[in-house]
Design a protein around this motif. Structure first.
Motif, PDB file in Angstrom:
ATOM      1  N   CYS A   1      -4.704  -1.526   3.780  1.00 47.07           N
ATOM      2  CA  CYS A   1      -5.317  -2.842   3.911  1.00 47.07           C
ATOM      3  C   CYS A   1      -5.270  -3.233   5.383  1.00 47.07           C
ATOM      4  O   CYS A   1      -4.759  -2.489   6.221  1.00 47.07           O
ATOM      5  CB  CYS A   1      -4.595  -3.872   3.032  1.00 47.07           C
TER       6      CYS A   1
ATOM      7  N   ASP B   1     -10.234   0.880  -5.044  1.00 44.37           N
ATOM      8  CA  ASP B   1     -10.900   2.167  -4.907  1.00 44.37           C
ATOM      9  C   ASP B   1     -11.585   2.585  -6.212  1.00 44.37           C
ATOM     10  O   ASP B   1     -11.215   2.130  -7.298  1.00 44.37           O
ATOM     11  CB  ASP B   1      -9.896   3.244  -4.506  1.00 44.37           C
TER      12      ASP B   1
ATOM     13  N   ARG C   1     -14.525  -3.263   0.308  1.00 50.03           N
ATOM     14  CA  ARG C   1     -14.025  -4.302   1.215  1.00 50.03           C
ATOM     15  C   ARG C   1     -15.130  -5.201   1.733  1.00 50.03           C
ATOM     16  O   ARG C   1     -14.966  -6.424   1.824  1.00 50.03           O
ATOM     17  CB  ARG C   1     -13.276  -3.645   2.377  1.00 50.03           C
TER      18      ARG C   1
ATOM     19  N   SER D   1      -3.940  -2.026  -1.480  1.00 50.33           N
ATOM     20  CA  SER D   1      -5.252  -2.280  -0.876  1.00 50.33           C
ATOM     21  C   SER D   1      -5.524  -3.758  -0.654  1.00 50.33           C
ATOM     22  O   SER D   1      -6.649  -4.232  -0.820  1.00 50.33           O
ATOM     23  CB  SER D   1      -6.361  -1.657  -1.741  1.00 50.33           C
TER      24      SER D   1
ATOM     25  N   ARG E   1      -3.828   4.557   0.120  1.00 53.69           N
ATOM     26  CA  ARG E   1      -4.248   3.160   0.046  1.00 53.69           C
ATOM     27  C   ARG E   1      -3.885   2.433   1.334  1.00 53.69           C
ATOM     28  O   ARG E   1      -2.852   2.702   1.952  1.00 53.69           O
ATOM     29  CB  ARG E   1      -3.583   2.461  -1.128  1.00 53.69           C
TER      30      ARG E   1
ATOM     31  N   GLY F   1      -9.785   1.656   5.401  1.00 50.24           N
ATOM     32  CA  GLY F   1     -10.046   1.500   3.975  1.00 50.24           C
ATOM     33  C   GLY F   1     -11.448   1.914   3.574  1.00 50.24           C
ATOM     34  O   GLY F   1     -11.869   1.643   2.468  1.00 50.24           O
TER      35      GLY F   1
ATOM     36  N   CYS G   1       0.823  -1.201   0.000  1.00 54.24           N
ATOM     37  CA  CYS G   1       0.000   0.000   0.000  1.00 54.24           C
ATOM     38  C   CYS G   1       0.865   1.262   0.000  1.00 54.24           C
ATOM     39  O   CYS G   1       1.923   1.312   0.639  1.00 54.24           O
ATOM     40  CB  CYS G   1      -0.929   0.004   1.203  1.00 54.24           C
TER      41      CYS G   1
END
Length: 271
Positions: free
Chosen positions: A17, A157, A227, A92, A15, A27, A11
């Motif tokens: 995760c 995204d 997500r 991500s 960005r 996120g 990331c």
């Protein structure tokens, strides 16, 4: 525990995760006001919203969903073949395999790099695509495999794909689990919401389905996978064709022909 290595991810910038998120970094998407949420109906080609006993809808051109594009046996074989090649960490929480030329979109430069074509396992898929309505003449020059996992908080995204190199149709094969593609656009711009608001359209993607985005859905609606819509391992293969600039008669037609010859040799390994 102290001294344990921090999980590594790829990331960058905004960005994130589940491997790298900490306090104040998530996120989730933040919006100034709640978007108007619609659901896409493949049979009618319309985005539909049910509210207060009323049904509101608008036409959403450029979305084509082909269910059961591959069989369960083909799905298992395709993913097994992919898993024999290394997966590279991506942003991500995703992992990826690229089969395509090296591209600098900002400077609009393309070079062959180590590009050796699409993978052998895609030959039959491409032949099948060309025989389906809405995909006549589809000749992909690039394939990107993406691996999503809920444990990593995988997502992508909202974004618009490049239109300088990539052509009219974006084609994605969805494997291993059902998910949802979220299309988003300013409400006033789309003609279905209040000024300054935003429209979100959920496009259900069943396992083993093929999604084609073209026209307005490709060029004017951003697309994302949120997500919360990754509940099990998901693998997808996205195929892209060349823009008119790289087709015969275009200013980059010679390079485009070379790229297509390599791509459709189906001898590729990830680059």
């Amino acid at each position: 525990m102290a001294g344990e290595p921090k999980p590594v991810c790829a990331c960058k910038g905004i960005r994130s995760c589940l491997l790298c998120e900490g306090p104040g970094k998530t996120g989730s998407r933040d919006t100034a006001q709640q978007p108007l949420r619609f659901i896409y109906e493949p049979r009618s080609g319309r985005a539909v919203r049910a509210e207060g006993g009323q049904r509101h809808s608008f036409e959403l051109p450029g979305v084509l969903l082909l269910e059961e594009f591959v069989s369960e046996e083909e799905e298992e074989r395709l993913v097994s073949t992919m898993d024999r090649d290394p997966w590279m960490d991506s942003q991500s929480g995703r992992r990826k395999q690229d089969f395509g030329p090296k591209v600098n979109f900002k400077k609009q430069r393309v070079r062959l790099g180590g590009f050796s074509g699409l993978p052998p396992s895609s030959r039959e898929l491409v032949q099948r695509m060309e025989g389906r309505p809405g995909l006549g003449g589809f000749l992909p020059v690039e394939q990107c495999n993406l691996d999503y996992c809920p444990r990593r908080g995988s997502a992508i995204d909202p974004h618009l794909d490049d239109a300088w190199l990539w052509g009219e149709r974006l084609v994605t094969l969805n494997l291993l689990s059902d998910t949802v593609l979220t299309l988003s656009r300013g409400g006033a711009e789309a003609g279905g919401g209040e000024a300054g608001g935003e429209l979100w359209v959920s496009v259900p993607l069943p396992r083993r389905s093929l999604l084609v985005l073209g026209g307005e859905a490709r060029h004017r609606w951003k697309h994302a996978v949120l997500r919360q819509h990754i509940t099990a391992r998901r693998v997808c293969c996205t195929f892209r064709e060349l823009s008119d600039k790289f087709l015969p008669g275009g200013p980059q037609g010679a390079l485009g022909s070379e790229l297509l010859d390599i791509a459709l040799s189906f001898q590729g390994v990830p680059v």
